[in-house]
Design an enzyme around this catalytic site. Structure first.
Site, PDB file in Angstrom:
ATOM      1  N   GLU A   1       0.836  -1.203   0.000  1.00 24.53           N
ATOM      2  CA  GLU A   1       0.000   0.000   0.000  1.00 24.53           C
ATOM      3  C   GLU A   1       0.865   1.245   0.000  1.00 24.53           C
ATOM      4  OE1 GLU A   1      -2.164  -0.168   3.632  1.00 24.53           O
ATOM      5  OE2 GLU A   1      -3.571  -1.689   2.929  1.00 24.53           O
TER       6      GLU A   1
ATOM      7  N   LYS B   1       2.286   4.567   1.340  1.00 25.33           N
ATOM      8  CA  LYS B   1       2.454   5.123   2.690  1.00 25.33           C
ATOM      9  C   LYS B   1       2.453   6.642   2.586  1.00 25.33           C
ATOM     10  CE  LYS B   1       5.285   4.933   6.849  1.00 25.33           C
ATOM     11  NZ  LYS B   1       4.970   6.314   7.219  1.00 25.33           N
TER      12      LYS B   1
ATOM     13  N   ARG C   1      -1.451   9.834  11.244  1.00 21.54           N
ATOM     14  CA  ARG C   1      -2.276   8.633  11.362  1.00 21.54           C
ATOM     15  C   ARG C   1      -3.549   8.960  12.128  1.00 21.54           C
ATOM     16  NH1 ARG C   1       0.075   2.658  12.748  1.00 21.54           N
ATOM     17  NH2 ARG C   1      -1.869   1.507  12.532  1.00 21.54           N
TER      18      ARG C   1
ATOM     19  N   ARG D   1      -2.005   8.601  16.546  1.00 22.40           N
ATOM     20  CA  ARG D   1      -1.268   7.360  16.731  1.00 22.40           C
ATOM     21  C   ARG D   1      -0.999   7.089  18.205  1.00 22.40           C
ATOM     22  NH1 ARG D   1       4.562   4.929  14.870  1.00 22.40           N
ATOM     23  NH2 ARG D   1       5.049   4.613  17.035  1.00 22.40           N
TER      24      ARG D   1
ATOM     25  N   GLU E   1      -4.656   7.606   7.019  1.00 18.02           N
ATOM     26  CA  GLU E   1      -3.730   8.721   7.141  1.00 18.02           C
ATOM     27  C   GLU E   1      -4.448   9.980   6.674  1.00 18.02           C
ATOM     28  OE1 GLU E   1      -0.707   7.826   8.315  1.00 18.02           O
ATOM     29  OE2 GLU E   1       0.611   9.538   7.917  1.00 18.02           O
TER      30      GLU E   1
ATOM     31  N   PHE F   1      -6.808   2.795   5.384  1.00 15.42           N
ATOM     32  CA  PHE F   1      -6.134   1.541   5.050  1.00 15.42           C
ATOM     33  C   PHE F   1      -6.571   0.350   5.900  1.00 15.42           C
ATOM     34  CE2 PHE F   1      -3.014   4.075   7.570  1.00 15.42           C
ATOM     35  CZ  PHE F   1      -3.002   3.310   8.731  1.00 15.42           C
TER      36      PHE F   1
ATOM     37  N   ARG G   1       4.451  -6.563  15.455  1.00 17.97           N
ATOM     38  CA  ARG G   1       4.591  -7.980  15.741  1.00 17.97           C
ATOM     39  C   ARG G   1       4.758  -8.839  14.520  1.00 17.97           C
ATOM     40  NH1 ARG G   1       3.656  -9.649  20.328  1.00 17.97           N
ATOM     41  NH2 ARG G   1       3.753  -8.217  22.057  1.00 17.97           N
TER      42      ARG G   1
ATOM     43  N   LYS H   1       7.561  -1.470   6.473  1.00 16.72           N
ATOM     44  CA  LYS H   1       7.714  -0.200   5.755  1.00 16.72           C
ATOM     45  C   LYS H   1       8.826  -0.320   4.728  1.00 16.72           C
ATOM     46  CE  LYS H   1       8.054   2.347   9.569  1.00 16.72           C
ATOM     47  NZ  LYS H   1       8.212   3.511  10.482  1.00 16.72           N
TER      48      LYS H   1
END
Length: 596
Positions: free
Chosen positions: A256, A258, A263, A278, A308, A348, A423, A429
DNA sequence: TGTGGCTGCCC
DNA sequence: ATTCTGC
DNA sequence: GCAGAATGGGCAGCCACA
């Protein structure tokens, strides 16, 4: 006074002191387990909040409003040492807690009626500190803190100060607390999962502690996703190439765009919309336009979605830099800022919709649901995504994203559930700057330094860097840098630079920033950054792009390359920085305008 | 009333 | 934000 | 590889003070 539902603060301090000697997380967890079991359940949540350096979860929006400076004032007031003396201790020890401790030890007159500190008293006093506002607030805060230090033993002062700064520095943070709570009150193997789940969903460690202590795992299970209460966000790891990502994830992945914005976790319940950042701050009032977009652009009237928020130019449709979006984080003049920096939303993920908790559903199912419930409009969008297993294809997609003004890609495992924290590498990224051959590095001169704190006590924690200005034959600051150094680098740099230390700013250095230590400009190091931004504080190219602004580096880090081959005049020049700034702007301007 | 230092929070 | 380090 | 602890630029808000 002690006992009933309270705990002597000294007990906490002694546990912390023992923890400080230890680095093994298992051993630290054991000590926490012991502490949690011994602590009266009534104040367990207070202990947990204090360990996080907070009074309440983030979304409550109450802050202490005390930082280093006010804390130093309080230590000075309580100990009777001058402000300068306390600051000197801090500088020498590199730890404000140790400074408070020493200040306390050196106190001349013995306090006659010392009321022993308890956890609850510390907590409630800090609540009063947080509440103080308006004229005289700083004095009130300082006096309240000093009242605690007055009754603190030196060891207690150490941890009191660190709690206030939110830097306990025991090698223990949220996850270790969760581990300890799970063992202390859960007992079974499934406990850790249940405890973590409750935390991710409630974002309130104190609540989790309180609940598990009083009601056990069953109590935690009743903590569910609730519209209006923020969820802890899922984070991403970083890798530098499509190939590495594909190797890690295997098979097809979802890539996707960024976006470079803020956020936003958007909660909608009927007409009521809330937006969380965030870090789970409630930012609803900053973004009335986002509220409206969510109200009209979601087909589900009961949902939590994530995306975002990006500022754009109303005339051209171009994205505005992150810096401009930051003007929207305001309390006053929201309407005007909204016109100047309109925001559009690129969603997203969906976390919850129409009574269904989607966090346990795989990415592909969430994406499908998101596409169902989002009514794409002028300012309501879904982040562009492609499925691929081909590194070249991913590379092209990343370049496309960058050309459109994005930072790069976030690549996601299509089968992964929504799980807080970074995790299991299920989100990764990919940014242009992670690839050295795609980003220019700069060579900058070390002109100053700042004393290190905590584990960097005794060496410099960060350096002030400058570019060379040929016109004036001087050095103009561009950034500080404090990351990228190994422990060994830090020691070597510190020692090597001693020969260049001078009393005052070097006459050839132009800086608005005051360093702790100044050097003769000599040593050149290589630095990597994400981009060049306009700066109100750094003096490089001052006024060249905009009056009253210089240039600075965003996310600067040391690459590990000491340019012994370069003299200070061989460093990157201010002119080169201006060129680099212009070429990155050009890249954005060449972008075809946003496809409305 | 304007300015500057400090703080918290975005990235 | 990025980066390093002990477990 | 995780979790934690070092560190960056820069914005607005608040308070102190000239």
């Amino acid at each position: 006074m002690s006992s009933n539902g309270d705990l002597q603060f000294s007990v906490l301090a002694e546990v912390f002191e023992r923890m400080e000697e230890i680095t093994s997380r298992n051993a630290l967890t054991d000590m926490l387990i012991d502490l949690f079991k011994r602590a009266p359940p009534e104040i367990l949540d207070e202990i947990v909040y204090l360990m996080q350096g907070k009074l309440y979860p983030d979304f409550v929006g109450v802050e202490l409003g005390v930082g280093e400076k006010l804390l130093l004032r309080a230590i000075s007031l309580a100990s009777g040492l001058s402000q300068e003396r306390v600051e000197e201790l801090y500088r020498k020890l590199g730890d404000i807690g140790r400074a408070a401790e020493e200040a306390e030890k050196s106190r001349k007159q013995v306090v006659l009626f010392r009321e022993p500190l308890t956890v609850h008293r510390v907590y409630t006093t800090l609540e009063r500190v947080a509440k103080a506002s308006g004229e005289g607030a700083q004095d009130s805060k300082v006096k309240l803190l000093a009242s605690l230090f007055n009754d603190a033993e030196p060891l207690e002062a150490r941890y009191l100060a660190r709690i206030v700064m939110g830097r306990l520095r025991l090698g223990v943070a949220d996850y270790t607390v969760l581990d300890a709570l799970a063992v202390a009150f859960g007992g079974t193997k499934e406990a850790r999962e249940v405890v973590e789940r409750a935390y991710n969903v409630s974002s309130d460690l104190g609540l989790v502690a309180r609940t598990v202590a009083a009601e056990g795992l069953e109590g935690l299970k009743s903590i569910r996703i609730t519209v209006g209460r923020p969820i802890r966000p899922m984070l991403a790891e970083r890798l530098s190439s499509p190939k590495e990502i594909l190797d890690k994830m295997g098979g097809k992945v979802a890539a996707e765009y960024k976006f470079d914005g803020e956020r936003m976790q958007v909660h909608r319940s009927g007409d009521r919309v809330m937006v969380f950042s965030r870090r789970l701050e409630n930012i609803t009032s900053h973004y009335p336009d986002v509220v409206e977009i969510a109200r009209t652009g979601l087909r589900s009237s009961d949902a939590i979605v994530e995306g975002e928020g990006v500022a754009f130019d109303a005339d051209t449709g171009e994205f505005l830099p992150f810096q401009e979006l930051m003007h929207r984080r305001r309390k006053y003049g929201v309407e005007k800022a909204m016109e100047e920096y309109p925001v559009s939303l690129y969603l997203f993920d969906v976390i919850y919709a129409d009574g269904v908790d989607y966090t346990t559903r795989p990415y592909m199912e969430r994406r499908k649901k998101l596409e169902e419930i989002v009514e794409v409009g002028e300012r309501m969008n879904i982040a562009p995504m492609m499925m691929t297993s081909d590194p070249d294809e991913m590379e092209r997609f990343m370049m496309e994203a960058i050309e459109k003004g994005c930072e790069g890609l976030v690549v996601k495992d299509p089968s992964s559930v929504y799980r807080a924290g970074a995790r299991e590498w299920s989100w990764i990224k990919l940014k242009r700057e992670y690839r050295s051959e795609m980003t220019d590095t700069v060579d900058l001169v070390i002109v100053g330094a700042f004393h290190g704190r905590g584990k960097r006590a005794g060496v410099y924690g960060a350096y002030l860097l400058a570019a060379y200005d040929q016109g004036s034959d001087t050095f103009k600051t561009v950034c500080k840098v404090g990351t990228g150094f190994t422990d060994e680098d830090l020691r070597n740099f510190h020692d090597m630079l001693q020969q260049y230390v001078i009393d005052h700013r070097h006459p050839r250095v132009d800086s608005k920033m005051d360093a702790d230590v100044w050097f003769v400009p000599q040593v050149v190091i290589e630095v990597l950054a994400a981009e060049i931004t306009l700066s109100p504080i750094h003096t490089a190219a001052w006024g060249a792009i905009r009056p009253g602004a210089g240039l600075a580096l965003r996310f600067p880090r040391y690459t590990g390359k000491l340019r012994t081959d370069k003299g200070p005049e061989d460093a990157t020049t201010v002119t080169e920085l201006v060129e680099m700034y212009r070429s990155q702007i050009k890249k954005i301007e060449e972008t075809p305008s946003e496809g409305s």
